[in-house]
Design a protein around this motif. Structure first.
Motif, short mmCIF file in Angstrom:
data_model
loop_
_atom_site.label_atom_id
_atom_site.label_comp_id
_atom_site.label_asym_id
_atom_site.label_seq_id
_atom_site.Cartn_x
_atom_site.Cartn_y
_atom_site.Cartn_z
N VAL A 70 15.84 -14.73 -6.67
CA VAL A 70 14.40 -14.23 -6.98
C VAL A 70 14.03 -14.44 -5.56
CG1 VAL A 70 13.08 -17.04 -7.29
CG2 VAL A 70 12.10 -14.03 -8.39
N VAL A 71 13.37 -13.10 -4.93
CA VAL A 71 12.48 -13.24 -4.03
C VAL A 71 11.06 -13.14 -4.43
CG1 VAL A 71 12.37 -11.55 -1.79
CG2 VAL A 71 14.54 -12.10 -2.70
N LEU A 72 9.71 -13.51 -4.04
CA LEU A 72 8.44 -13.76 -4.34
C LEU A 72 8.59 -12.56 -2.72
CD1 LEU A 72 7.18 -17.19 -4.65
CD2 LEU A 72 8.27 -15.39 -6.23
N PHE A 73 8.23 -11.20 -3.23
CA PHE A 73 8.06 -10.53 -1.92
C PHE A 73 6.52 -10.47 -1.67
CE2 PHE A 73 7.60 -6.27 -1.12
CZ PHE A 73 8.91 -6.01 -0.01
N LEU A 98 10.19 -10.08 -7.17
CA LEU A 98 8.65 -9.99 -7.47
C LEU A 98 7.48 -10.18 -6.49
CD1 LEU A 98 7.53 -10.66 -10.33
CD2 LEU A 98 7.29 -13.49 -10.48
N CYS A 99 6.68 -8.57 -6.67
CA CYS A 99 5.71 -8.72 -5.88
C CYS A 99 4.87 -8.64 -5.95
CB CYS A 99 5.58 -6.40 -6.45
SG CYS A 99 7.26 -6.07 -5.16
N LEU A 100 4.01 -9.49 -5.39
CA LEU A 100 2.83 -10.30 -5.09
C LEU A 100 1.90 -10.28 -4.61
CD1 LEU A 100 4.53 -14.14 -5.49
CD2 LEU A 100 4.06 -12.69 -7.43
N GLN A 101 1.65 -8.73 -4.45
CA GLN A 101 0.69 -8.08 -4.01
C GLN A 101 -0.33 -7.63 -3.80
OE1 GLN A 101 4.68 -5.49 -2.66
NE2 GLN A 101 3.78 -5.82 -0.70
N ASN A 102 -1.35 -6.97 -3.30
CA ASN A 102 -2.24 -6.82 -3.35
C ASN A 102 -2.07 -4.98 -3.72
OD1 ASN A 102 -4.12 -8.38 -3.70
ND2 ASN A 102 -4.65 -8.57 -1.42
N GLY A 103 -2.54 -3.99 -4.39
CA GLY A 103 -2.99 -3.03 -4.29
C GLY A 103 -2.06 -2.85 -6.62
N VAL A 104 -1.72 -0.99 -6.91
CA VAL A 104 -1.64 -0.90 -7.63
C VAL A 104 0.00 -0.86 -8.10
CG1 VAL A 104 -3.71 -1.28 -8.95
CG2 VAL A 104 -3.04 0.88 -7.85
#
Length: 297
Positions: A70-73, A98-104
């Motif tokens: 798993v990559v925590l992006f 897995l995208c852990l970013q701000n925004g939608v």
């Protein structure tokens, strides 16, 4: 579970550090000053419940993500596509990103450069900052809401076992929008004032401005067919009690003379509002003021 954190700033270090503390092999792909400190002393995790140095691997090279399960992006939103392309050669066919970013819209954008790989959006609720090289400071919360995917269940179980409350939800889009609304209400104001949430909400007129921002965001979300999972006004009002001393990530970026993600927060609402015929004057003002402050760098 072999874990890599792509863009290991405060958010990535928190969740990667929690997994490493639970015994998973974790590699952080981070900036040189953090890599050097972590290689020498470990990652210092100064949290609400413990203050420890956690041993884990750290590198400045994207190749550190090779063979990860798993990559925590967690790169900044403007870097989504370029970081995804750099990551591509090192992913296994079954790696979950897995995208852990701000925004939608980051997961959608990432899928365009990783079309053969599983990408899942995640909604992050955590207040953190890098207080110094290799030094993570945790101010509050620390939970995730994850989009369903083939590997989501196993990753969620590992996170829960590591002390990270994690939920799998079929309405991640709604949860992402709810978080976007909260960020639009708090982030720019914190950045402009260079003050934490708790101080800002006590100032004259600020709650009224935040109320206008939320109203506009809700109007855009509804026009875009988004089903919000909770009352955004109530959720926004409650947040400050959980992290009164938190400076927004936008405030931290401005203070460090770094580009912000304001184009993917209030700026995104302005663009979607234009496309859908919804006026967003309060969001436009906050977006424009942060862009003006960015131009002073």
């Amino acid at each position: 579970m072999k874990v890599a954190v792509m863009g290991a700033g405060a958010v990535g270090c928190y969740f990667g550090g929690m997994l490493a503390r639970a015994g998973h092999p974790v590699t952080l792909v981070a900036r040189p000053q953090h890599v050097e400190a972590i290689a020498r002393d470990g990652l210092r995790m100064e949290t609400k419940t413990f203050d420890e140095r956690v041993r884990l691997a750290a590198t400045t090279e994207v190749a550190g993500a090779k063979e990860a399960d798993v990559v925590l992006f967690s790169v900044k939103s403007p870097d989504t596509e370029s970081a995804g392309r750099a990551l591509l050669p090192f992913l296994k066919p079954d790696t979950l990103v897995l995208c852990l970013q701000n925004g939608v819209d980051n997961a959608e954008r990432l899928r365009t450069v990783l079309p053969e790989h599983e990408v899942a959006a995640a909604v992050v609720y955590v207040a953190t900052e890098m207080a110094g090289p290799g030094h993570l400071k945790h101010h509050g919360r620390g939970e995730l809401v994850i989009e369903p995917a083939r590997a989501s269940g196993g990753v969620a179980q590992a996170l829960v076992a590591a002390g990270v409350p994690t939920e799998i939800s079929s309405n991640v889009r709604g949860a992402l929008w709810l978080k976007l609304i909260i960020n639009c209400a708090y982030n720019a104001i914190s950045a402009i004032a260079q003050r934490p949430y708790g101080e800002n909400v006590g100032s004259v007129g600020i709650w009224d401005v935040m109320h206008d921002v939320v109203d506009e965001c809700v109007a855009v979300a509804r026009a875009d067919g988004v089903q919000l999972p909770a009352d955004p006004h109530e959720t926004t009002r409650k947040l400050v009690a959980t992290m009164p001393a938190q400076y927004s990530s936008t405030a931290q970026d401005l203070a460090r003379h770094k580009p912000t993600e304001i184009d993917y927060l209030n700026g995104y609402v302005v663009r979607r509002g234009q496309a859908l015929g919804i006026a967003t004057p309060a969001n436009r003002v906050l977006w424009a003021l942060v862009k003006l402050m960015e131009s002073k760098r």
